[in-house]
Design an enzyme around this catalytic site. Sequence first.
Site, mmCIF file in Angstrom:
data_model
loop_
_atom_site.group_PDB
_atom_site.id
_atom_site.type_symbol
_atom_site.label_atom_id
_atom_site.label_comp_id
_atom_site.label_asym_id
_atom_site.label_seq_id
_atom_site.Cartn_x
_atom_site.Cartn_y
_atom_site.Cartn_z
ATOM 1 N N ASP A 29 7.220 -6.340 2.256
ATOM 2 C CA ASP A 29 7.150 -5.002 1.654
ATOM 3 C C ASP A 29 8.558 -4.605 1.198
ATOM 4 O O ASP A 29 9.533 -4.783 1.929
ATOM 5 C CB ASP A 29 6.612 -3.995 2.686
ATOM 6 N N ILE A 30 8.643 -4.068 -0.007
ATOM 7 C CA ILE A 30 9.949 -3.722 -0.584
ATOM 8 C C ILE A 30 10.573 -2.506 0.115
ATOM 9 O O ILE A 30 11.792 -2.341 0.106
ATOM 10 C CB ILE A 30 9.825 -3.492 -2.113
ATOM 11 N N GLU A 88 -1.235 3.954 -2.295
ATOM 12 C CA GLU A 88 -0.242 3.802 -3.364
ATOM 13 C C GLU A 88 -0.625 2.689 -4.333
ATOM 14 O O GLU A 88 -0.514 2.861 -5.539
ATOM 15 C CB GLU A 88 1.124 3.506 -2.706
ATOM 16 N N HIS A 93 -4.569 -4.608 0.571
ATOM 17 C CA HIS A 93 -3.469 -5.236 1.305
ATOM 18 C C HIS A 93 -3.496 -4.791 2.754
ATOM 19 O O HIS A 93 -3.856 -3.658 3.059
ATOM 20 C CB HIS A 93 -2.108 -4.927 0.669
ATOM 21 N N HIS A 95 -0.990 -4.290 5.930
ATOM 22 C CA HIS A 95 0.409 -4.218 6.364
ATOM 23 C C HIS A 95 0.522 -4.907 7.723
ATOM 24 O O HIS A 95 -0.262 -4.596 8.644
ATOM 25 C CB HIS A 95 0.833 -2.753 6.557
HETATM 26 P P1 5GP Z 1 -0.148 1.720 0.405
HETATM 27 O O1 5GP Z 1 -0.875 1.431 -0.899
HETATM 28 O O2 5GP Z 1 -0.684 0.880 1.543
HETATM 29 O O3 5GP Z 1 -0.107 3.181 0.716
HETATM 30 O O4 5GP Z 1 1.365 1.278 0.205
HETATM 31 C C1 5GP Z 1 1.743 0.249 -0.661
HETATM 32 C C2 5GP Z 1 2.908 -0.533 -0.067
HETATM 33 O O5 5GP Z 1 3.334 -1.466 -1.057
HETATM 34 C C3 5GP Z 1 4.118 0.319 0.301
HETATM 35 O O6 5GP Z 1 4.508 0.058 1.633
HETATM 36 C C4 5GP Z 1 5.194 -0.113 -0.712
HETATM 37 O O7 5GP Z 1 6.496 -0.133 -0.165
HETATM 38 C C5 5GP Z 1 4.735 -1.494 -1.122
HETATM 39 N N1 5GP Z 1 5.091 -1.805 -2.498
HETATM 40 C C6 5GP Z 1 4.819 -1.041 -3.585
HETATM 41 N N2 5GP Z 1 5.289 -1.636 -4.704
HETATM 42 C C7 5GP Z 1 5.844 -2.809 -4.302
HETATM 43 C C8 5GP Z 1 6.498 -3.857 -5.020
HETATM 44 O O8 5GP Z 1 6.650 -3.846 -6.237
HETATM 45 N N3 5GP Z 1 6.944 -4.896 -4.276
HETATM 46 C C9 5GP Z 1 6.779 -4.960 -2.922
HETATM 47 N N4 5GP Z 1 7.263 -6.046 -2.285
HETATM 48 N N5 5GP Z 1 6.174 -3.987 -2.214
HETATM 49 C C10 5GP Z 1 5.719 -2.914 -2.911
#
Ligand code: 5GP
Length: 130
Positions: A29-30, A88, A93, A95
Amino acid sequence: MATIFTRIIQGEIPCYKIAEDNDYFAFLDINPLAKGHTLVIPKKESDYLLRMEDAELSGLIIFAKKIGNAIEKVVSCKRIGLTVIGLEVPHTHIHLIPINAISDMEFSRPKLKLSDAELAEICELIKAAL
Ligand code: 5GP
């Protein structure tokens, strides 16, 4: 339009890749909550884990198990927390987050600021533990 995670799988957007097979992909995760925070995704786009086909979902969990066990070998923690949010990025995915306390899973906490060198180092350590 392809999701940002599909663009990562296709190499259009860089990532710290941990592993992939025909169907699944794992990368750091970035904006990690902890060093080693990893995302595990299906290559086939699906926007919600609860809507996945059973066989694809089982495969994703088994892939996540392998990655989580490798993370646990190289990051000091009590266990690996698994969570699914997806607010987001609309590409399923899981985590995988090294944790020592319930609060370590709190997504409203400030994220870690890791350098490229730190991300590269933890990525290589996890890969070596696979
Ligand atoms: P969620 O959709 O589960 O709320 O969060 C999406 C996750 O993807 C976040 O923790 C965010 O940091 C990660 N994320 C979003 N865009 C990118 C990206 O371009 N690269 C990486 N490696 N992680 C990402």
